[in-house]
Write a protein that holds these residues in place. Structure first.
Motif, PDB file in Angstrom:
ATOM      1  N   ALA A  34       9.124  -1.692  -6.965  1.00  0.00           N
ATOM      2  CA  ALA A  34       8.573  -0.588  -6.561  1.00  0.00           C
ATOM      3  C   ALA A  34       7.577  -0.041  -5.973  1.00  0.00           C
ATOM      4  CB  ALA A  34       8.784   0.754  -8.608  1.00  0.00           C
ATOM      5  N   VAL A  35       6.507  -0.508  -6.207  1.00  0.00           N
ATOM      6  CA  VAL A  35       5.086  -0.928  -4.680  1.00  0.00           C
ATOM      7  C   VAL A  35       5.843  -0.998  -3.452  1.00  0.00           C
ATOM      8  CG1 VAL A  35       3.511  -2.285  -4.132  1.00  0.00           C
ATOM      9  CG2 VAL A  35       3.599  -1.628  -6.567  1.00  0.00           C
ATOM     10  N   TYR A  36       6.558  -2.336  -3.397  1.00  0.00           N
ATOM     11  CA  TYR A  36       7.085  -2.342  -1.947  1.00  0.00           C
ATOM     12  C   TYR A  36       8.049  -1.315  -1.581  1.00  0.00           C
ATOM     13  CZ  TYR A  36       6.891  -7.416  -0.945  1.00  0.00           C
ATOM     14  OH  TYR A  36       6.129  -8.452  -0.765  1.00  0.00           O
ATOM     15  N   ASP A  37       8.942  -0.171  -2.610  1.00  0.00           N
ATOM     16  CA  ASP A  37       9.888   0.533  -1.917  1.00  0.00           C
ATOM     17  C   ASP A  37       8.751   1.541  -1.260  1.00  0.00           C
ATOM     18  OD1 ASP A  37      12.006  -0.357  -2.983  1.00  0.00           O
ATOM     19  OD2 ASP A  37      12.437   0.360  -4.678  1.00  0.00           O
ATOM     20  N   VAL A  38       8.019   2.155  -2.505  1.00  0.00           N
ATOM     21  CA  VAL A  38       6.392   3.135  -2.040  1.00  0.00           C
ATOM     22  C   VAL A  38       6.154   2.997  -0.396  1.00  0.00           C
ATOM     23  CG1 VAL A  38       4.010   3.705  -3.188  1.00  0.00           C
ATOM     24  CG2 VAL A  38       6.380   3.746  -4.601  1.00  0.00           C
ATOM     25  N   LEU A  39       5.875   2.254  -0.614  1.00  0.00           N
ATOM     26  CA  LEU A  39       4.794   1.730   1.069  1.00  0.00           C
ATOM     27  C   LEU A  39       6.087   1.406   1.654  1.00  0.00           C
ATOM     28  CD1 LEU A  39       2.989  -1.848   0.121  1.00  0.00           C
ATOM     29  CD2 LEU A  39       1.845   0.109   0.180  1.00  0.00           C
ATOM     30  N   ALA A  96       6.919   7.174   6.935  1.00  0.00           N
ATOM     31  CA  ALA A  96       6.970   8.386   6.837  1.00  0.00           C
ATOM     32  C   ALA A  96       4.983   8.830   7.416  1.00  0.00           C
ATOM     33  CB  ALA A  96       6.009   9.260   5.818  1.00  0.00           C
ATOM     34  N   ASP A  97       4.720   7.485   8.128  1.00  0.00           N
ATOM     35  CA  ASP A  97       3.341   7.580   8.657  1.00  0.00           C
ATOM     36  C   ASP A  97       2.315   7.658   7.814  1.00  0.00           C
ATOM     37  OD1 ASP A  97       4.620   6.310  10.922  1.00  0.00           O
ATOM     38  OD2 ASP A  97       5.446   8.217  11.788  1.00  0.00           O
ATOM     39  N   THR A 155      -0.482  16.469  -2.108  1.00  0.00           N
ATOM     40  CA  THR A 155      -0.934  17.076  -0.654  1.00  0.00           C
ATOM     41  C   THR A 155      -0.124  16.778   0.944  1.00  0.00           C
ATOM     42  OG1 THR A 155      -2.390  18.783  -1.606  1.00  0.00           O
ATOM     43  CG2 THR A 155      -2.131  19.196   1.138  1.00  0.00           C
ATOM     44  N   THR A 156      -0.865  15.307   0.788  1.00  0.00           N
ATOM     45  CA  THR A 156       0.014  14.763   1.546  1.00  0.00           C
ATOM     46  C   THR A 156       1.364  14.159   1.921  1.00  0.00           C
ATOM     47  OG1 THR A 156      -2.622  13.418   2.067  1.00  0.00           O
ATOM     48  CG2 THR A 156      -1.045  11.658   2.781  1.00  0.00           C
ATOM     49  N   ARG A 193       8.477  13.221  -2.428  1.00  0.00           N
ATOM     50  CA  ARG A 193       8.574  13.558  -4.144  1.00  0.00           C
ATOM     51  C   ARG A 193       7.079  12.931  -4.329  1.00  0.00           C
ATOM     52  NH1 ARG A 193      11.354  11.497  -7.459  1.00  0.00           N
ATOM     53  NH2 ARG A 193      11.938  10.123  -6.568  1.00  0.00           N
ATOM     54  N   VAL A 194       6.445  14.123  -5.287  1.00  0.00           N
ATOM     55  CA  VAL A 194       5.187  13.167  -5.290  1.00  0.00           C
ATOM     56  C   VAL A 194       5.471  12.692  -7.018  1.00  0.00           C
ATOM     57  CG1 VAL A 194       3.478  13.789  -6.818  1.00  0.00           C
ATOM     58  CG2 VAL A 194       4.116  15.771  -4.789  1.00  0.00           C
ATOM     59  N   THR A 195       5.558  11.517  -7.154  1.00  0.00           N
ATOM     60  CA  THR A 195       5.633  10.205  -7.939  1.00  0.00           C
ATOM     61  C   THR A 195       4.717  10.054  -8.462  1.00  0.00           C
ATOM     62  OG1 THR A 195       6.038   8.092  -7.277  1.00  0.00           O
ATOM     63  CG2 THR A 195       8.052  10.229  -7.100  1.00  0.00           C
ATOM     64  N   ALA A 196       4.602   9.248  -9.895  1.00  0.00           N
ATOM     65  CA  ALA A 196       2.987   8.395 -10.248  1.00  0.00           C
ATOM     66  C   ALA A 196       2.851   7.203  -9.166  1.00  0.00           C
ATOM     67  CB  ALA A 196       3.037   8.311 -11.491  1.00  0.00           C
TER      68      ALA A 196
END
Length: 145
Positions: free
Chosen positions: A52-57, A63-64, A6-7, A14-17
């Motif tokens: 990938a972790v850096y990209d997600v962070l 997006a705050d 939801t967040t 996009r919701v990714t694993a």
């Protein structure tokens, strides 16, 4: 639907694993470094690159959804608690970091003596000291004769 899903959707992401795993890890392990987050996420998902972790962070910070904490002499840390005016207390010896709520109001310290023309929108306060565990255990310097 999970809170993390939801967040992410509410933020337009996009919701990714990997995104779900990073946000879930940070909810249980605030003030984590990229290495700690990567290790935690890999324990759940298997193979996830550090990039990938850096990209997600990066996407989540943009997006705050998370806050990046940069403490002098320490690697960057990340937490889910974002968008409020809280500070941190850091152990000088082990690096343990905890949140400190503001007790003086919504945004203290936002009126410096001289702002030099800047429009101030945030102030960070870091309290430094020794955590309870480190206070009970003498440092190597203190223990050696």
């Amino acid at each position: 639907m999970s809170d993390v899903t939801t967040t992410l959707r509410a933020a337009g992401l996009r919701v990714t694993a990997p995104r779900r795993a990073v946000l879930t890890w940070l909810a249980a392990h605030p003030h984590s470094t990229v290495d700690e987050i990567g290790t935690g996420v890999r324990s759940v998902l298997g193979s996830v690159s550090t990039q990938a972790v850096y990209d997600v962070l990066g996407a989540c910070a943009e997006a705050d959804l998370i806050r990046r904490i940069e403490l002098p002499g320490h690697p960057a840390r990340f937490e889910r608690r974002a968008g409020d005016n809280h500070h941190h207390v850091v152990c000088r010896r082990c690096g343990r970091t905890e949140d400190v709520d503001c007790v003086v109001g919504a945004a203290p310290c936002l009126t410096p003596g001289d702002a030099h023309g800047f429009l101030i929108d945030e102030a960070e306060v870091v309290f430094w000291g020794l955590c309870p565990g480190c206070r009970r255990t003498p440092s190597r310097k203190e223990a050696s004769p």
